[in-house]
Design a protein around this motif. Structure first.
Motif, mmCIF file in Angstrom:
data_model
loop_
_atom_site.group_PDB
_atom_site.id
_atom_site.type_symbol
_atom_site.label_atom_id
_atom_site.label_comp_id
_atom_site.label_asym_id
_atom_site.label_seq_id
_atom_site.Cartn_x
_atom_site.Cartn_y
_atom_site.Cartn_z
ATOM 1 N N ASN A 56 -7.963 -73.186 37.157
ATOM 2 C CA ASN A 56 -8.271 -73.248 35.732
ATOM 3 C C ASN A 56 -7.558 -74.465 35.129
ATOM 4 O O ASN A 56 -6.355 -74.432 34.871
ATOM 5 C CB ASN A 56 -7.837 -71.955 35.040
ATOM 6 C CG ASN A 56 -8.180 -71.913 33.562
ATOM 7 O OD1 ASN A 56 -8.435 -72.938 32.940
ATOM 8 N ND2 ASN A 56 -8.177 -70.721 32.998
ATOM 9 N N GLU A 57 -8.315 -75.532 34.914
ATOM 10 C CA GLU A 57 -7.717 -76.779 34.420
ATOM 11 C C GLU A 57 -7.145 -76.622 33.012
ATOM 12 O O GLU A 57 -6.181 -77.302 32.646
ATOM 13 C CB GLU A 57 -8.724 -77.935 34.480
ATOM 14 C CG GLU A 57 -9.883 -77.841 33.518
ATOM 15 C CD GLU A 57 -11.026 -76.919 33.952
ATOM 16 O OE1 GLU A 57 -11.966 -76.754 33.156
ATOM 17 O OE2 GLU A 57 -10.992 -76.354 35.048
ATOM 18 N N ILE A 58 -7.702 -75.712 32.220
ATOM 19 C CA ILE A 58 -7.168 -75.474 30.871
ATOM 20 C C ILE A 58 -5.771 -74.874 30.986
ATOM 21 O O ILE A 58 -4.840 -75.308 30.302
ATOM 22 C CB ILE A 58 -8.106 -74.568 30.051
ATOM 23 C CG1 ILE A 58 -9.453 -75.268 29.834
ATOM 24 C CG2 ILE A 58 -7.473 -74.184 28.717
ATOM 25 C CD1 ILE A 58 -10.538 -74.382 29.235
ATOM 26 N N LEU A 59 -5.609 -73.902 31.853
ATOM 27 C CA LEU A 59 -4.299 -73.279 32.062
ATOM 28 C C LEU A 59 -3.280 -74.303 32.555
ATOM 29 O O LEU A 59 -2.157 -74.360 32.058
ATOM 30 C CB LEU A 59 -4.413 -72.123 33.056
ATOM 31 C CG LEU A 59 -3.113 -71.483 33.547
ATOM 32 C CD1 LEU A 59 -2.231 -71.028 32.396
ATOM 33 C CD2 LEU A 59 -3.428 -70.318 34.465
ATOM 34 N N LEU A 60 -3.660 -75.120 33.501
ATOM 35 C CA LEU A 60 -2.736 -76.123 34.025
ATOM 36 C C LEU A 60 -2.302 -77.101 32.932
ATOM 37 O O LEU A 60 -1.120 -77.456 32.836
ATOM 38 C CB LEU A 60 -3.387 -76.864 35.199
ATOM 39 C CG LEU A 60 -3.663 -75.984 36.429
ATOM 40 C CD1 LEU A 60 -4.556 -76.714 37.420
ATOM 41 C CD2 LEU A 60 -2.367 -75.539 37.086
#
Length: 180
Positions: free
Chosen positions: A123-127
Motif C-alpha cells: 500500500n503506497e499510501i500507507l508507506l
C-alpha cells in the motif's frame, strides 16, 4: 486521479476535530506538517498525492477518542489506540468526498496501520504516510512535541517561532542539567 480541490473539503472536515484534541502535540500543526510531507513524498515515490494527503489529514483523528477514553499512553514502543479510532471518522469523511473502491480501502488501511513499526505490504499510501509522519518529527517544534508527549515535559504550545526557539533553549538547558 482526484481533483485536488477535494483537499479543501477534507481539511474543512478535519480541522474542527483536531481543534478539540487537548494534546497540542497531535493537533492541526502536526497534521499540516504531515500533509505537506505526504504531498512531497507521494510525488517523489509515484503515489497519488491527493490520496496521500487525504490519508495524512485523517491519520490522527482518533486522538480525540483516545483522549476521551483516557487511553493515551505516551510511552515509546507501546500500542496506541488512536490509529484504529481514526478509521471511523475517516470513513465518514470519505463518504462525504466520494472516495470509493480500492482507493478508499488503501486510505483506510493507511490510517489504521500508520503507526506500526514494520509493514511489508504494497500500500503506497500507507508507506508515504508512515514516512511523512516520521518526517514531521524533525526540527525544533517537532522535538518540543516529542518532549511534551513522550517525555511528559510540561511545555505549552508555542505560538510563534520566537517561542519555539525560547522553549527549545529552555528544554535543552533542563536536559543538560539532568545529565551533568
Amino acid at each position: 486521479m482526484y481533483d485536488p480541490k477535494i483537499l479543501k473539503q477534507v481539511e474543512g472536515e478535519v480541522k474542527p476535530i483536531y481543534a478539540e484534541i487537548k494534546a497540542w502535540t497531535h493537533g492541526f500543526k502536526h497534521v499540516s506538517g504531515v500533509v505537506k510531507a505526504a504531498k512531497d513524498l507521494a510525488e517523489m515515490e509515484g503515489a497519488d498525492p491527493v490520496l496521500c494527503q487525504i490519508a495524512a489529514y485523517c491519520h490522527d483523528l482518533g486522538r480525540l477518542e483516545e483522549e476521551e477514553k483516557n487511553l493515551v499512553n505516551p510511552k515509546p514502543g507501546t500500542p496506541s489506540a488512536h490509529a484504529v479510532f481514526s478509521v471511523k471518522p475517516t470513513n465518514k469523511i470519505l463518504d462525504k468526498v466520494g472516495i470509493k473502491g480500492k482507493d478508499r480501502e488503501k486510505i483506510l488501511e493507511a490510517v489504521k496501520l500508520h503507526n506500526i513499526r514494520k509493514y511489508e505490504g504494497d500500500n503506497e499510501i500507507l508507506l508515504v504516510i508512515q514516512d511523512a509522519d516520521r518526517a514531521d518529527g524533525f526540527g525544533k517544534l517537532a522535538i518540543l512535541r516529542f518532549a511534551t508527549f513522550n517525555c511528559e515535559m510540561l511545555i505549552p504550545e508555542p505560538q510563534n517561532p520566537k517561542e519555539v526557539d525560547e522553549d527549545f533553549e529552555k528544554m535543552m538547558s533542563i536536559l543538560k542539567e539532568d545529565h551533568i
